[in-house]
Enzyme design. Sequence first.
Site, mmCIF file in Angstrom:
data_model
loop_
_atom_site.group_PDB
_atom_site.id
_atom_site.type_symbol
_atom_site.label_atom_id
_atom_site.label_comp_id
_atom_site.label_asym_id
_atom_site.label_seq_id
_atom_site.Cartn_x
_atom_site.Cartn_y
_atom_site.Cartn_z
ATOM 1 N N ASP A 155 59.209 34.548 13.896
ATOM 2 C CA ASP A 155 59.056 34.190 15.294
ATOM 3 C C ASP A 155 58.437 35.405 16.002
ATOM 4 O OD1 ASP A 155 59.042 32.931 17.723
ATOM 5 O OD2 ASP A 155 61.097 32.209 17.607
HETATM 6 C C1 NOJ Z 1 58.986 32.038 20.540
HETATM 7 C C2 NOJ Z 1 59.643 30.744 20.207
HETATM 8 O O1 NOJ Z 1 60.977 30.962 19.791
HETATM 9 C C3 NOJ Z 1 58.930 29.945 19.139
HETATM 10 O O2 NOJ Z 1 59.536 28.689 19.020
HETATM 11 C C4 NOJ Z 1 57.469 29.849 19.447
HETATM 12 O O3 NOJ Z 1 56.817 29.074 18.482
HETATM 13 C C5 NOJ Z 1 56.891 31.239 19.533
HETATM 14 N N1 NOJ Z 1 57.563 31.976 20.577
HETATM 15 C C6 NOJ Z 1 55.394 31.247 19.776
HETATM 16 O O4 NOJ Z 1 55.107 30.889 21.066
#
Ligand code: NOJ
Length: 715
Positions: A253
């Site tokens: 993430d």
């Molecule tokens: C953080 C989020 O937790 C995740 O779900 C997302 O895909 C990413 N950022 C990218 O934006």
Amino acid sequence: MLNDAAKAERLLKRMTLTEKIGQTVQFGRCEAQEIEWIKQGKIGSLLNVYGAEKINELQRIAVEESRLGIPLLIGDDVIHGFRTIFPIPLGEAASWDVEAMERNARIAAAEAASEGIRWTFAPMVDMTREPRWGRIAEGAGEDVYLANQAAAARVRGFQSPDENGYPTVAACVKHFAGYGWVEGGRDYDTTGMSERVLRETVLPPFYEGIRAGALSVMTAFTDLNGVPASGNKFLIREILKGEWNYPGIVVSDWESVEELIHHGYAEDRKDAACKGFAAGVDMDMHSGVYLEHLERIFQERPDMLPLLDDAVLRILTVKYRLGLFDHPYVDVRKRERVMMIPEHVEQARDSARKSIVLLKNRGKTLPLDLGARKRIGLIGPLADDRHNAMGCWAWKGRKEDVVTVLDAFRSRIAPLAEVTYAKGSEVKQPLERGLEEAVAAARDSDVAVVVVGESEDMTGEHYNRAYIGLPECQERLIRAIKRETGTPVVVVLMSGRPLAVEWVHEHADAVVEAWHPGTQAGNALVDVLIGEYNPSGKLPVTFPRSTGQIPIYYNRKNTGRPHLYEDYVDVSDEPLYPFGYGLSYTTFEYADLRLDAWQIARDGSVNVSANVTNTGERDGEEVVQLYIRDVVGSTTRPVKELKGFRKILLKQGETKRISFTLTPNELGMLDERLQFAVEPGKFLVWIGPNSGEGLQGEFTVMDTKEREGDGLQRH
Ligand code: NOJ
């Protein structure tokens, strides 16, 4: 012809260490420095870049100006639509319409791909029993059987073949694993659970998504049982890449590998890169720690080099699989043929109305009685709100595309009845003179429709709530209308989570849960409110009476003192609305439950059926639900578990016999050694309209030969 993996192998042989590492690097911006890195083969993937022309230009740089010409993988959060916005995933789950879920994902993918985006960070398949957690909006609710179906359908939809036969976009099941178990519903907080809960409840939707072909998995931000997920070998190397033999990409993430430092699991950025990579995270999202440190790490630890080849092969294979080497560019004229075309808008409306759940309807308040002399008051902060109707993660949706409830009342109800509108309140604070205007509008009306709930920034990532009722100003609005007028009140809730609205339930004449319905919010709601569409949604999550009841979910375990099952001195132990619940404008009766066997072998199956009759005055759809209980086991089992459902249309007066087959897949459990097994003994079974009601039967699994087990709960 070589297959994708073989092509990737061939390319890998030509790559330098720097180029290999480059494939594991993803950035969420693309400025001068990143462009330089693309040319040097030091970036393999980007997110947060938009526009077909811009993306084509970046691809051109990668393909023409880097030594090996490897195309970029462009990702984005396409969660519930791209430009055409569908209901939030929790709402979509309330439709129990698996085909609609697949269709919506397919449309979202087509629109995104027309801009050059070939990877979506969806579906989120995190199980949760925590409605305070803002991200409950992005999942499929509390039940693993329904969540499994949703995960697979969404993956199939996103990855459905484009006109060249390639997956339209690569899907990404996230967040691996345990993210929905955050303590107190606080996003990013610690998670802890037994391996049993992990394997029975949390992991299965990932497995189903992967079985459906998901090309990528994203790791979670959270710390699971003391090891952060983005550095968790047990999760990634042992279970995902080991037991499940998953061949796709594991991406972190946003900066979650670097965040191993904050977790107290890595000393510095280099240590974080080493631990994340060693644990099996193939691609680092945005933190730059792989770019900065992997080269050094491999020089010092050549024994880790095979892991690099493995990671790069996974990434390249997906790029081949998506056809990026043959078709790196998107045809910029495609956008117009695809973006928000009428068919997509129609589907958004249909899936929004299917997601609406009728929670209460005293004395047939709904559908609205229209007529020349009828006066309808439309009130509430969300009645004419273009932005919030789209819900969280809808940044490519445009306000001007949204049909609000007021828009739809004006175009469709105003010609038939008198419509008066008053906002009454803001979402989070009172509005000057709001109450007076709202009360006046309600007083002059035969019925007041009050649209209340949450703004999109009360749901989604890091928008958690300590109290999940209506904001006080909104409850005051409804109370004032009730107190000052005798007008019947229909409360429409727009929200990203279940709301604890006991007072509303007791005092409103009708209650409708619309979630955040998306682009076609107003039309979908009017379809339901005037009875052009007979509501058919059922709750994918339990609604508590009060926040203090959390966690509250239907498939709990029994206690040793079930007769004393009264949890609190101050709140009842019953939910406000149980899982699976939802009304219709018609009524359904369940009768004549039959089982084709009373005793079955461990590897046998049993057919369970019941008659469902539409006993009301109009045609309607019903979600017929099948639950079981394994009464005695080597480990305790939930009091009820969903094991099947069917959404059927019944004409007025029509009866259908609905039948389900329970096989070892549904009857098995993880035994005391966490091995999947069907255990002998008595089972209860129900067919019914929700988790709280139904016709009950029973059968026995006989003690025949043992089956070989494995470590995954099936559903
Ligand atoms: C953080 C989020 O937790 C995740 O779900 C997302 O895909 C990413 N950022 C990218 O934006």
